[in-house]
Design a protein around this motif. Structure first.
Motif, short mmCIF file in Angstrom:
data_model
loop_
_atom_site.label_atom_id
_atom_site.label_comp_id
_atom_site.label_asym_id
_atom_site.label_seq_id
_atom_site.Cartn_x
_atom_site.Cartn_y
_atom_site.Cartn_z
N HIS A 17 40.55 112.88 25.67
CA HIS A 17 39.13 112.65 25.87
C HIS A 17 38.56 112.01 24.61
O HIS A 17 38.85 112.45 23.51
CB HIS A 17 38.41 113.96 26.16
CG HIS A 17 38.88 114.54 27.45
ND1 HIS A 17 38.24 114.31 28.63
CD2 HIS A 17 39.96 115.29 27.76
CE1 HIS A 17 38.90 114.91 29.61
NE2 HIS A 17 39.94 115.51 29.10
N PRO A 18 37.71 110.98 24.78
CA PRO A 18 37.09 110.36 23.61
C PRO A 18 36.28 111.38 22.82
O PRO A 18 35.94 112.44 23.33
CB PRO A 18 36.18 109.29 24.23
CG PRO A 18 36.78 109.01 25.55
CD PRO A 18 37.36 110.31 26.01
N GLU A 39 36.03 120.02 30.63
CA GLU A 39 34.90 119.47 29.88
C GLU A 39 33.66 120.36 29.94
O GLU A 39 33.06 120.67 28.91
CB GLU A 39 34.55 118.06 30.38
CG GLU A 39 35.64 117.05 30.16
CD GLU A 39 36.72 117.05 31.23
OE1 GLU A 39 37.71 116.33 31.05
OE2 GLU A 39 36.59 117.78 32.25
N TRP A 57 30.64 111.41 24.68
CA TRP A 57 31.46 110.50 25.48
C TRP A 57 32.52 111.38 26.12
O TRP A 57 33.35 111.95 25.42
CB TRP A 57 32.09 109.46 24.58
CG TRP A 57 32.85 108.37 25.26
CD1 TRP A 57 33.69 108.46 26.32
CD2 TRP A 57 32.86 107.00 24.88
NE1 TRP A 57 34.22 107.25 26.63
CE2 TRP A 57 33.72 106.32 25.75
CE3 TRP A 57 32.22 106.27 23.88
CZ2 TRP A 57 33.97 104.96 25.66
CZ3 TRP A 57 32.48 104.92 23.78
CH2 TRP A 57 33.34 104.27 24.68
N THR A 58 32.47 111.52 27.42
CA THR A 58 33.35 112.47 28.10
C THR A 58 33.88 111.91 29.41
O THR A 58 33.24 111.07 30.03
CB THR A 58 32.62 113.81 28.36
OG1 THR A 58 33.53 114.76 28.90
CG2 THR A 58 31.45 113.64 29.32
N GLU A 59 35.01 112.40 29.81
CA GLU A 59 35.55 112.06 31.12
C GLU A 59 34.86 112.93 32.16
O GLU A 59 34.61 114.12 31.93
CB GLU A 59 37.06 112.30 31.14
CG GLU A 59 37.71 111.90 32.45
CD GLU A 59 39.21 112.09 32.43
OE1 GLU A 59 39.86 111.54 31.51
OE2 GLU A 59 39.72 112.80 33.31
N THR A 90 31.77 103.85 31.59
CA THR A 90 32.58 102.80 30.97
C THR A 90 33.44 102.06 31.99
O THR A 90 34.26 101.24 31.61
CB THR A 90 33.48 103.38 29.87
OG1 THR A 90 34.37 104.34 30.46
CG2 THR A 90 32.66 104.03 28.78
N TRP A 116 37.21 108.84 38.88
CA TRP A 116 36.76 109.35 37.58
C TRP A 116 36.24 108.21 36.74
O TRP A 116 36.44 107.04 37.06
CB TRP A 116 37.89 110.09 36.85
CG TRP A 116 39.00 109.18 36.39
CD1 TRP A 116 40.09 108.79 37.11
CD2 TRP A 116 39.11 108.54 35.13
NE1 TRP A 116 40.87 107.94 36.38
CE2 TRP A 116 40.29 107.77 35.15
CE3 TRP A 116 38.34 108.52 33.98
CZ2 TRP A 116 40.72 107.01 34.07
CZ3 TRP A 116 38.75 107.77 32.90
CH2 TRP A 116 39.94 107.03 32.95
N THR A 117 35.59 108.56 35.66
CA THR A 117 35.12 107.59 34.68
C THR A 117 34.86 108.30 33.37
O THR A 117 34.87 109.53 33.31
CB THR A 117 33.81 106.90 35.16
OG1 THR A 117 33.51 105.81 34.27
CG2 THR A 117 32.65 107.86 35.18
N ASP A 118 34.65 107.53 32.33
CA ASP A 118 34.11 108.07 31.09
C ASP A 118 32.60 107.87 31.15
O ASP A 118 32.13 106.79 31.51
CB ASP A 118 34.68 107.35 29.87
CG ASP A 118 36.09 107.78 29.54
OD1 ASP A 118 36.54 108.82 30.06
OD2 ASP A 118 36.76 107.08 28.77
N ILE A 120 28.90 108.22 29.06
CA ILE A 120 28.28 108.29 27.73
C ILE A 120 26.88 108.87 27.91
O ILE A 120 26.06 108.34 28.66
CB ILE A 120 28.20 106.90 27.07
CG1 ILE A 120 29.61 106.33 26.91
CG2 ILE A 120 27.49 107.01 25.72
CD1 ILE A 120 29.63 104.89 26.45
#
Length: 177
Positions: A17-18, A39, A57-59, A90, A116-118, A120
């Motif tokens: 994870h970022p 998360e 910034w999370t999935e 993202t 899914w996505t990241d 922000i």
């Protein structure tokens, strides 16, 4: 709350994870590998530490990939309750359904199932004036260098200019044009 047994496997899937960006001295915490789907539990367990966080910034997932996994709506609701707003995605990973993939192996669907996505998240832009000048400066750096959010970065710099009598916003525009 198990998040241990994967119920969907995606090619190239990862539990990385970022980073979460904070206004603490480090400002950008190092990447932390998490068990998939954890998360929300991490954010809920952060307690008052989230008070100093400026960007996350999370999935997030739109369909369950792990047993009992919280989905985007639950993560979004919690982060909003903590004073964050979704800034952007993202890119959204999609999938083809099996029958279509077998019938048309060379073709991607025009609009596949979102998986899914990241995401922000940033501090609520409607209340930026409540942040200290130092936090605004840190947020501006994060918006520019991490999120690539030129427009919101410009807004933050304009607020700083009004507060401190500086000319950061025009200088920023000159740099990015």
């Amino acid at each position: 709350m198990s998040y241990r047994r994967t119920i969907v496997t995606l090619p190239g899937g990862t539990d990385y994870h970022p980073p979460v960006a904070s206004s603490a001295p480090a400002s950008l915490l190092p990447p932390t590998p998490l068990r998939g789907g954890a998360e929300l539990a991490v954010f809920q367990g952060a307690g008052t530490c989230l008070d100093n966080v400026l960007m996350i910034w999370t999935e997030v997932e739109f369909i369950p990939l792990y047993e009992d996994q919280p989905l985007f709506a639950e993560v979004d609701q919690f982060l909003r309750s903590q004073g964050f707003l979704l800034h952007s995605f993202t890119g959204i990973a999609t999938r083809r359904y099996k029958a279509f993939a077998q019938a048309c192996p060379q073709r991607r669907p025009r609009r596949g199932q979102a998986i899914w996505t990241d995401a922000i998240y940033v501090r609520d832009f409607r209340h930026l004036e409540a942040l200290s000048s130092l936090k605004l400066k840190k947020l501006a750096v994060l918006l520019d260098q991490v999120a690539g959010a030129d427009d919101l970065c410009f807004e933050v710099l304009q607020l700083l200019d009004a507060r401190e009598g500086t000319t950061l916003a025009p200088g920023y525009l000159g740099r990015i044009q």
